[in-house]
Design a protein around this motif. Structure first.
Motif, PDB file in Angstrom:
ATOM      1  N   MET A  46     -24.987  -3.470-100.506  1.00  0.00           N
ATOM      2  CA  MET A  46     -26.395  -3.518-100.104  1.00  0.00           C
ATOM      3  C   MET A  46     -26.469  -3.659 -98.584  1.00  0.00           C
ATOM      4  N   LEU A  47     -27.399  -2.961 -97.989  1.00  0.00           N
ATOM      5  CA  LEU A  47     -27.639  -3.046 -96.556  1.00  0.00           C
ATOM      6  C   LEU A  47     -28.941  -3.800 -96.337  1.00  0.00           C
ATOM      7  N   ARG A  48     -28.862  -4.914 -95.630  1.00  0.00           N
ATOM      8  CA  ARG A  48     -30.055  -5.746 -95.420  1.00  0.00           C
ATOM      9  C   ARG A  48     -30.453  -5.756 -93.954  1.00  0.00           C
ATOM     10  N   HIS A  49     -31.751  -5.597 -93.737  1.00  0.00           N
ATOM     11  CA  HIS A  49     -32.352  -5.773 -92.416  1.00  0.00           C
ATOM     12  C   HIS A  49     -33.030  -7.133 -92.396  1.00  0.00           C
ATOM     13  N   THR A  50     -32.613  -8.004 -91.475  1.00  0.00           N
ATOM     14  CA  THR A  50     -33.222  -9.321 -91.318  1.00  0.00           C
ATOM     15  C   THR A  50     -33.846  -9.427 -89.939  1.00  0.00           C
ATOM     16  N   ALA A  51     -35.078  -9.933 -89.891  1.00  0.00           N
ATOM     17  CA  ALA A  51     -35.773 -10.170 -88.623  1.00  0.00           C
ATOM     18  C   ALA A  51     -36.420 -11.552 -88.669  1.00  0.00           C
ATOM     19  N   LEU A  52     -36.243 -12.309 -87.601  1.00  0.00           N
ATOM     20  CA  LEU A  52     -36.880 -13.621 -87.462  1.00  0.00           C
ATOM     21  C   LEU A  52     -37.857 -13.558 -86.301  1.00  0.00           C
ATOM     22  N   PHE A  53     -39.055 -14.080 -86.519  1.00  0.00           N
ATOM     23  CA  PHE A  53     -40.143 -13.950 -85.556  1.00  0.00           C
ATOM     24  C   PHE A  53     -40.527 -15.305 -84.976  1.00  0.00           C
ATOM     25  N   LEU A  54     -40.856 -15.303 -83.697  1.00  0.00           N
ATOM     26  CA  LEU A  54     -41.334 -16.491 -82.994  1.00  0.00           C
ATOM     27  C   LEU A  54     -42.783 -16.245 -82.583  1.00  0.00           C
ATOM     28  N   HIS A  55     -43.683 -17.073 -83.077  1.00  0.00           N
ATOM     29  CA  HIS A  55     -45.113 -16.863 -82.812  1.00  0.00           C
ATOM     30  C   HIS A  55     -45.453 -17.075 -81.337  1.00  0.00           C
ATOM     31  N   ARG A  56     -46.454 -16.312 -80.876  1.00  0.00           N
ATOM     32  CA  ARG A  56     -47.081 -16.628 -79.596  1.00  0.00           C
ATOM     33  C   ARG A  56     -47.839 -17.942 -79.743  1.00  0.00           C
ATOM     34  N   ASP A  57     -48.012 -18.657 -78.638  1.00  0.00           N
ATOM     35  CA  ASP A  57     -48.716 -19.940 -78.726  1.00  0.00           C
ATOM     36  C   ASP A  57     -50.215 -19.770 -78.920  1.00  0.00           C
ATOM     37  N   THR A  58     -50.694 -18.517 -78.868  1.00  0.00           N
ATOM     38  CA  THR A  58     -52.119 -18.245 -79.063  1.00  0.00           C
ATOM     39  C   THR A  58     -52.450 -17.822 -80.494  1.00  0.00           C
ATOM     40  N   ARG A  92     -24.363  -6.143 -94.217  1.00  0.00           N
ATOM     41  CA  ARG A  92     -24.029  -5.723 -95.582  1.00  0.00           C
ATOM     42  C   ARG A  92     -23.592  -6.902 -96.436  1.00  0.00           C
ATOM     43  N   TYR A  93     -23.891  -6.801 -97.717  1.00  0.00           N
ATOM     44  CA  TYR A  93     -23.358  -7.753 -98.688  1.00  0.00           C
ATOM     45  C   TYR A  93     -23.164  -7.037-100.008  1.00  0.00           C
ATOM     46  N   GLU A  94     -22.363  -7.625-100.876  1.00  0.00           N
ATOM     47  CA  GLU A  94     -22.053  -7.023-102.164  1.00  0.00           C
ATOM     48  C   GLU A  94     -22.917  -7.614-103.270  1.00  0.00           C
ATOM     49  N   GLY A  95     -23.159  -6.809-104.299  1.00  0.00           N
ATOM     50  CA  GLY A  95     -23.830  -7.311-105.490  1.00  0.00           C
ATOM     51  C   GLY A  95     -25.324  -7.087-105.498  1.00  0.00           C
ATOM     52  N   ALA A  96     -25.983  -7.818-106.395  1.00  0.00           N
ATOM     53  CA  ALA A  96     -27.428  -7.698-106.590  1.00  0.00           C
ATOM     54  C   ALA A  96     -28.176  -8.255-105.376  1.00  0.00           C
ATOM     55  N   PRO A  97     -29.467  -7.899-105.223  1.00  0.00           N
ATOM     56  CA  PRO A  97     -30.250  -8.426-104.105  1.00  0.00           C
ATOM     57  C   PRO A  97     -30.198  -9.947-104.023  1.00  0.00           C
ATOM     58  N   LEU A  98     -30.037 -10.452-102.797  1.00  0.00           N
ATOM     59  CA  LEU A  98     -29.946 -11.888-102.553  1.00  0.00           C
ATOM     60  C   LEU A  98     -31.341 -12.511-102.551  1.00  0.00           C
ATOM     61  N   VAL A  99     -31.939 -12.571-103.714  1.00  0.00           N
ATOM     62  CA  VAL A  99     -33.293 -13.109-103.826  1.00  0.00           C
ATOM     63  C   VAL A  99     -33.372 -13.980-105.081  1.00  0.00           C
ATOM     64  N   ARG A 100     -33.770 -15.218-104.909  1.00  0.00           N
ATOM     65  CA  ARG A 100     -34.078 -16.118-106.023  1.00  0.00           C
ATOM     66  C   ARG A 100     -35.464 -16.687-105.749  1.00  0.00           C
ATOM     67  N   SER A 151     -25.599 -20.439-102.937  1.00  0.00           N
ATOM     68  CA  SER A 151     -25.093 -19.162-102.437  1.00  0.00           C
ATOM     69  C   SER A 151     -24.865 -19.304-100.946  1.00  0.00           C
ATOM     70  N   ALA A 152     -23.726 -18.796-100.470  1.00  0.00           N
ATOM     71  CA  ALA A 152     -23.421 -18.789 -99.037  1.00  0.00           C
ATOM     72  C   ALA A 152     -22.797 -17.446 -98.701  1.00  0.00           C
ATOM     73  N   VAL A 153     -23.457 -16.674 -97.848  1.00  0.00           N
ATOM     74  CA  VAL A 153     -23.008 -15.334 -97.503  1.00  0.00           C
ATOM     75  C   VAL A 153     -22.996 -15.189 -95.989  1.00  0.00           C
ATOM     76  N   ILE A 154     -21.947 -14.575 -95.466  1.00  0.00           N
ATOM     77  CA  ILE A 154     -21.828 -14.281 -94.049  1.00  0.00           C
ATOM     78  C   ILE A 154     -21.903 -12.768 -93.869  1.00  0.00           C
ATOM     79  N   GLY A 155     -22.659 -12.309 -92.891  1.00  0.00           N
ATOM     80  CA  GLY A 155     -22.748 -10.890 -92.614  1.00  0.00           C
ATOM     81  C   GLY A 155     -22.604 -10.617 -91.129  1.00  0.00           C
ATOM     82  N   GLU A 156     -21.868  -9.569 -90.785  1.00  0.00           N
ATOM     83  CA  GLU A 156     -21.712  -9.170 -89.387  1.00  0.00           C
ATOM     84  C   GLU A 156     -22.520  -7.911 -89.121  1.00  0.00           C
TER      85      GLU A 156
END
Length: 229
Positions: free
Chosen positions: A1-13, A120-128, A167-172
């Motif tokens: 599975m190929l995962r796109h992860t994005a983390l967002f930082l809010h504007r102070d407004t 990337r990670y192996e197996g079913a989607p990492l969602v619980r 669950s503990a997964v590392i991705g590069e």
């Protein structure tokens, strides 16, 4: 599975209505965008950027001088989208629905500080759905050699043995327009277990090892209830 992860930082407004609209937009991506197989999103359980906003700008340590201190705060919101391959991810990036949501996100977040990685990670989607996800993203320090990087990755993997971690997964970084090098993805049963982890000695020990090999001040973290879909 190929995962796109994005983390967002809010504007102070940003307003509470805009925060809600943003989260609705993230949920919309899974249903309307081409190529998406599964996804997850959520807002930080432990205050997000509020600790940073409590400090006047002129009293904040500049990020480029905060190597020893690490990040001033968590990020505010996480998005995780899964794809079968690079072609599916490319279709998503070209999808007009995605582009529209991205434009709205840029208006209420700090675009230059959005943390991104495709991995990337192996197996079913990492969602619980209903469990808690702790995501931490890192940038290697230029002076970190192969041995230091190996120790950092091993210390992250060892968190799988902490009581409560399911669950503990590392991705590069798998390529693409990423600005982070690797990611730690931990799943826990509830917020109490997540707080016990991130405030506990095993996590602190792992982060001490990891911090010696990364640009610690650029670490990006979000801990959120999984809204998986």
């Amino acid at each position: 599975m190929l995962r796109h992860t994005a983390l967002f930082l809010h504007r102070d407004t940003i307003s509470e209505d805009q925060k809600l609209a943003m989260r609705r937009g993230l949920a919309f991506l899974r249903m309307e965008c081409a190529g998406v197989r599964a996804g997850d999103y959520g807002e930080d359980l432990f205050g997000g950027s509020s600790p940073l906003l409590a400090v006047p700008p002129w009293k904040r340590t500049p990020r480029w001088r905060a190597r020893r201190e690490g990040p001033a705060c968590n990020y505010d919101v996480a998005l995780h989208l899964d794809f079968g391959d690079e072609a599916a991810l490319a279709r998503y990036r070209d999808d007009e629905h995605h582009r529209a949501v991205a434009r709205r996100n840029a208006a209420v977040n700090v675009p230059d500080l959005t943390a991104r990685i495709d991995w990337r990670y192996e197996g079913a989607p990492l969602v619980r759905r209903g469990f808690v996800r702790h995501t931490a993203m890192f940038v290697w320090a230029g002076e970190a050699d192969a041995a230091a990087r190996s120790r950092a990755l091993a210390s992250a993997r060892n968190l799988a043995g902490v009581p409560g971690v399911v669950s503990a997964v590392i991705g590069e970084n798998a390529g693409g327009p990423a600005n982070f090098d690797w990611i730690l993805d931990l799943q826990l049963p509830d917020p109490a277990a997540a707080r016990g982890l991130v405030e506990g000695p095993r996590y602190a020990e792992a982060m001490d090892i990891i911090a010696s090999a990364i640009k610690h001040e650029w670490t990006a973290r979000v801990t959120h209830v999984m809204r998986g879909y």
